[in-house]
Design a protein around this motif. Structure first.
Motif, PDB file in Angstrom:
ATOM      1  N   GLU A 210       0.828  -1.207   0.000  1.00  0.00           N
ATOM      2  CA  GLU A 210       0.000   0.000   0.000  1.00  0.00           C
ATOM      3  C   GLU A 210       0.866   1.261   0.000  1.00  0.00           C
ATOM      4  OE1 GLU A 210      -3.055  -0.114  -0.632  1.00  0.00           O
ATOM      5  OE2 GLU A 210      -3.638  -2.177  -0.197  1.00  0.00           O
ATOM      6  N   LYS A 211       0.792   2.098   1.042  1.00  0.00           N
ATOM      7  CA  LYS A 211       1.527   3.372   1.049  1.00  0.00           C
ATOM      8  C   LYS A 211       3.045   3.173   1.060  1.00  0.00           C
ATOM      9  CE  LYS A 211       1.056   3.866   6.105  1.00  0.00           C
ATOM     10  NZ  LYS A 211       2.438   3.597   6.428  1.00  0.00           N
ATOM     11  N   ASP A 212       3.502   1.989   1.485  1.00  0.00           N
ATOM     12  CA  ASP A 212       4.945   1.714   1.511  1.00  0.00           C
ATOM     13  C   ASP A 212       5.404   0.916   0.294  1.00  0.00           C
ATOM     14  OD1 ASP A 212       5.349   3.014   3.940  1.00  0.00           O
ATOM     15  OD2 ASP A 212       4.877   1.214   5.111  1.00  0.00           O
ATOM     16  N   ARG A 213       4.541   0.803  -0.710  1.00  0.00           N
ATOM     17  CA  ARG A 213       4.868  -0.004  -1.887  1.00  0.00           C
ATOM     18  C   ARG A 213       6.175   0.427  -2.534  1.00  0.00           C
ATOM     19  NH1 ARG A 213       4.108   0.877  -7.379  1.00  0.00           N
ATOM     20  NH2 ARG A 213       3.987  -1.022  -8.660  1.00  0.00           N
ATOM     21  N   VAL A 214       6.308   1.723  -2.795  1.00  0.00           N
ATOM     22  CA  VAL A 214       7.496   2.216  -3.492  1.00  0.00           C
ATOM     23  C   VAL A 214       8.758   1.947  -2.679  1.00  0.00           C
ATOM     24  CG1 VAL A 214       8.659   4.287  -4.328  1.00  0.00           C
ATOM     25  CG2 VAL A 214       6.238   3.953  -4.830  1.00  0.00           C
ATOM     26  N   ILE A 215       8.677   2.144  -1.370  1.00  0.00           N
ATOM     27  CA  ILE A 215       9.852   1.906  -0.515  1.00  0.00           C
ATOM     28  C   ILE A 215      10.234   0.425  -0.543  1.00  0.00           C
ATOM     29  CG2 ILE A 215      10.714   1.955   1.863  1.00  0.00           C
ATOM     30  CD1 ILE A 215       8.865   4.335   2.373  1.00  0.00           C
ATOM     31  N   GLU A 216       9.230  -0.440  -0.496  1.00  0.00           N
ATOM     32  CA  GLU A 216       9.482  -1.876  -0.437  1.00  0.00           C
ATOM     33  C   GLU A 216      10.040  -2.415  -1.743  1.00  0.00           C
ATOM     34  OE1 GLU A 216       6.387  -5.245   0.355  1.00  0.00           O
ATOM     35  OE2 GLU A 216       6.848  -4.261   2.273  1.00  0.00           O
ATOM     36  N   TYR A 217       9.629  -1.862  -2.861  1.00  0.00           N
ATOM     37  CA  TYR A 217      10.109  -2.327  -4.165  1.00  0.00           C
ATOM     38  C   TYR A 217      11.381  -1.612  -4.619  1.00  0.00           C
ATOM     39  CZ  TYR A 217       5.658  -4.796  -4.981  1.00  0.00           C
ATOM     40  OH  TYR A 217       4.575  -5.641  -4.910  1.00  0.00           O
ATOM     41  N   ASN A 218      11.788  -0.571  -3.891  1.00  0.00           N
ATOM     42  CA  ASN A 218      12.968   0.207  -4.265  1.00  0.00           C
ATOM     43  C   ASN A 218      14.224  -0.508  -3.759  1.00  0.00           C
ATOM     44  OD1 ASN A 218      14.556   2.311  -5.208  1.00  0.00           O
ATOM     45  ND2 ASN A 218      14.303   3.541  -3.357  1.00  0.00           N
ATOM     46  N   VAL A 219      15.142  -0.811  -4.666  1.00  0.00           N
ATOM     47  CA  VAL A 219      16.340  -1.576  -4.316  1.00  0.00           C
ATOM     48  C   VAL A 219      17.536  -0.636  -4.186  1.00  0.00           C
ATOM     49  CG1 VAL A 219      17.867  -3.465  -4.982  1.00  0.00           C
ATOM     50  CG2 VAL A 219      15.429  -3.577  -5.523  1.00  0.00           C
ATOM     51  N   GLY A 220      18.055  -0.496  -2.958  1.00  0.00           N
ATOM     52  CA  GLY A 220      19.238   0.330  -2.727  1.00  0.00           C
ATOM     53  C   GLY A 220      18.931   1.806  -2.697  1.00  0.00           C
ATOM     54  N   ASN A 221      19.942   2.616  -2.978  1.00  0.00           N
ATOM     55  CA  ASN A 221      19.790   4.076  -3.015  1.00  0.00           C
ATOM     56  C   ASN A 221      19.513   4.522  -4.446  1.00  0.00           C
ATOM     57  OD1 ASN A 221      20.324   5.005  -0.237  1.00  0.00           O
ATOM     58  ND2 ASN A 221      22.319   4.028  -0.556  1.00  0.00           N
ATOM     59  N   THR A 222      18.367   5.133  -4.650  1.00  0.00           N
ATOM     60  CA  THR A 222      17.965   5.566  -5.990  1.00  0.00           C
ATOM     61  C   THR A 222      17.448   6.997  -5.910  1.00  0.00           C
ATOM     62  OG1 THR A 222      15.629   4.933  -5.821  1.00  0.00           O
ATOM     63  CG2 THR A 222      17.200   3.189  -6.382  1.00  0.00           C
ATOM     64  N   LEU A 223      16.884   7.465  -7.015  1.00  0.00           N
ATOM     65  CA  LEU A 223      16.295   8.800  -7.027  1.00  0.00           C
ATOM     66  C   LEU A 223      15.120   8.906  -6.061  1.00  0.00           C
ATOM     67  CD1 LEU A 223      16.297   9.635 -10.867  1.00  0.00           C
ATOM     68  CD2 LEU A 223      17.932  10.361  -9.122  1.00  0.00           C
ATOM     69  N   GLY A 261       6.720  -8.620 -12.576  1.00  0.00           N
ATOM     70  CA  GLY A 261       5.881  -7.516 -12.156  1.00  0.00           C
ATOM     71  C   GLY A 261       5.964  -6.380 -13.146  1.00  0.00           C
ATOM     72  N   SER A 262       5.254  -5.306 -12.838  1.00  0.00           N
ATOM     73  CA  SER A 262       5.237  -4.131 -13.707  1.00  0.00           C
ATOM     74  C   SER A 262       5.646  -2.896 -12.918  1.00  0.00           C
ATOM     75  CB  SER A 262       3.835  -3.922 -14.290  1.00  0.00           C
ATOM     76  OG  SER A 262       2.902  -3.684 -13.246  1.00  0.00           O
ATOM     77  N   SER A 263       6.172  -1.898 -13.632  1.00  0.00           N
ATOM     78  CA  SER A 263       6.556  -0.627 -13.032  1.00  0.00           C
ATOM     79  C   SER A 263       7.583  -0.870 -11.920  1.00  0.00           C
ATOM     80  CB  SER A 263       5.305   0.093 -12.525  1.00  0.00           C
ATOM     81  OG  SER A 263       5.561   1.439 -12.253  1.00  0.00           O
ATOM     82  N   MET A 264       7.339  -0.411 -10.690  1.00  0.00           N
ATOM     83  CA  MET A 264       8.270  -0.681  -9.590  1.00  0.00           C
ATOM     84  C   MET A 264       8.319  -2.177  -9.271  1.00  0.00           C
ATOM     85  SD  MET A 264       9.912   2.006  -8.569  1.00  0.00           S
ATOM     86  CE  MET A 264      10.552   1.433  -6.989  1.00  0.00           C
ATOM     87  N   GLY A 265       7.205  -2.878  -9.492  1.00  0.00           N
ATOM     88  CA  GLY A 265       7.204  -4.334  -9.324  1.00  0.00           C
ATOM     89  C   GLY A 265       8.102  -5.012 -10.336  1.00  0.00           C
ATOM     90  N   GLY A 266       8.233  -4.404 -11.513  1.00  0.00           N
ATOM     91  CA  GLY A 266       9.160  -4.917 -12.517  1.00  0.00           C
ATOM     92  C   GLY A 266      10.598  -4.680 -12.109  1.00  0.00           C
TER      93      GLY A 266
END
Length: 382
Positions: A210-223, A261-266
């Motif tokens: 949910e609201k933490d989706r982007v954080i959870e799918y984000n690998v390492g330090n990114t933009l 997956g797609s988008s951040m899931g991809g």
């Protein structure tokens, strides 16, 4: 997907064909999609502009083979709206046999009652069994819980067969009819795949945070900042997969295991496969958010022994100004290493009209599944 069926033309047919051969098609169900003929004369290509029919009026089309075109009889063909997901069907939604013209005749008339659209309609009796694994499956790596589903082949309970497995992100949007942004309808697409004999597999659908989706799918330090992607990947790989292999009839080997997956899931699926090549032999990557890693590097791959891996990479031309550029660049980087060129098979699929949404990912899903898991099987006719 469709067998070629070719015989040498007789001298009589070879002479007769020079008069031209005309196909007339009528259909009860018409729309703005163009109509193509696909057959053993063009290696069953489905969107061959050389074989696009001319629309005469609503519900009526024609095609005239050029007089000098080499036709071999019997001629075997089907009508499509540009893809096997848009192929002709009968009035009840069933698949039809290939059409056959045994010998030359100047005019042939055919009728199509209905057409598939985005692989649908489907046969309800082939729908997968949707099994809720847990409302609160523990994720020790993140100190969280998550709802996780298993989509099992429709005959799972009466079969002793073991199946390949695909782990998919963003379960909320995969088969939920009430999803806010639409859904992939993978349950219906799996039903169509089963009905056509393309193949059966188990899909493990993991809901996002949910609201933490982007954080959870984000690998390492990114933009996007520092993410929790590596911990999430370890959860799927070290915790969830062993549970699934213990409790379901799976083929646990890497060559039968995929993630996607797609988008951040991809994006998180990319790193899952590259960080654990000994676990995942197949990656399904749709519209990955590569923009968050504009200078993505794969130097860490030098630490691993390359393994045979299949990657289905999809992008839409109407997603963003940079989507296709990023995806092509990503493929080039992956294959830059000599070892990867020999071990990695990458299928790059681009839909110039594709948008960044569930409808287009839904259409691509069966194509990806067939290429990743079932392409080496004996080809079957649609």
């Amino acid at each position: 997907m469709i067998k070629d069926y070719m015989v040498l033309p007789t001298e009589e047919n070879d002479t007769a064909k020079k008069k031209g051969l005309t196909l007339i098609l009528t259909t009860d169900e018409d729309d703005d999609r163009p109509v193509f003929i696909s057959g053993n004369f063009n290696n069953w290509l489905t969107q061959d502009n050389n074989f696009q029919m001319k629309k005469l009026e609503e519900g009526k089309y024609s095609y005239v083979f050029p007089p000098d075109f080499e036709i071999s009889f019997p001629l075997e063909y089907k009508f499509t709206k540009g893809d096997w997901s848009e192929v002709e069907i009968d009035r009840y939604g069933n698949k039809t046999l290939n059409r056959i013209i045994p010998e030359f005749k100047e005019h042939h008339e055919a009728h199509v009652p209905r057409w598939r659209k985005n692989w649908l309609p489907f046969q309800p009796e082939h729908l997968p069994k949707i099994h809720l694994i847990s409302e609160e499956f523990e994720i020790p790596q993140l100190n969280k819980t998550r709802k996780i589903w298993a989509l099992l082949p429709h005959d799972y309970d009466i079969s002793e067969e073991c199946y390949p497995v695909l782990y998919l992100q963003d379960a909320q949007n995969l088969f939920n009819e009430n999803a806010a942004y639409g859904n992939w309808q993978i349950d219906k697409k799996l039903a169509v795949m089963s009905y056509y004999g393309i193949g059966k597999l188990i899909v493990i659908a993991i809901e996002h945070a949910e609201k933490d989706r982007v954080i959870e799918y984000n690998v390492g330090n990114t933009l996007l900042g520092k993410g929790q992607g590596k911990k999430y990947i370890r959860f799927v790989t070290d915790t969830l997969k062993p549970f699934v292999d213990k409790n379901f009839r799976t083929k646990p080997q890497r060559e039968f295991t995929g993630i996607g997956g797609s988008s951040m899931g991809g994006l998180v699926s990319i790193f899952s496969g590259l960080m654990y090549p000994e676990v995942y032999g197949k990656l399904m990557i749709f519209s990955p958010s590569l923009w968050v890693l504009p200078k993505i590097k794969f130097s860490f791959l030098d630490m691993y022994e390359p393994m045979d891996t299949k990657i289905y990479l999809y992008a839409g031309g109407d997603e963003s100004e940079t989507m296709i550029k990023h995806v092509k660049k990503f493929k080039k980087k992956l294959l830059k290493q000599e070892a990867n060129k020999e071990k990695m098979k990458i299928n790059l699929s681009i839909n110039e009209k594709g948008k960044h949404n569930e409808s287009f990912w839904s259409d691509e899903f069966p194509k990806a599944m067939e290429w990743l898991f079932f392409k080496d099987q004996e080809e079957k006719s649609l």
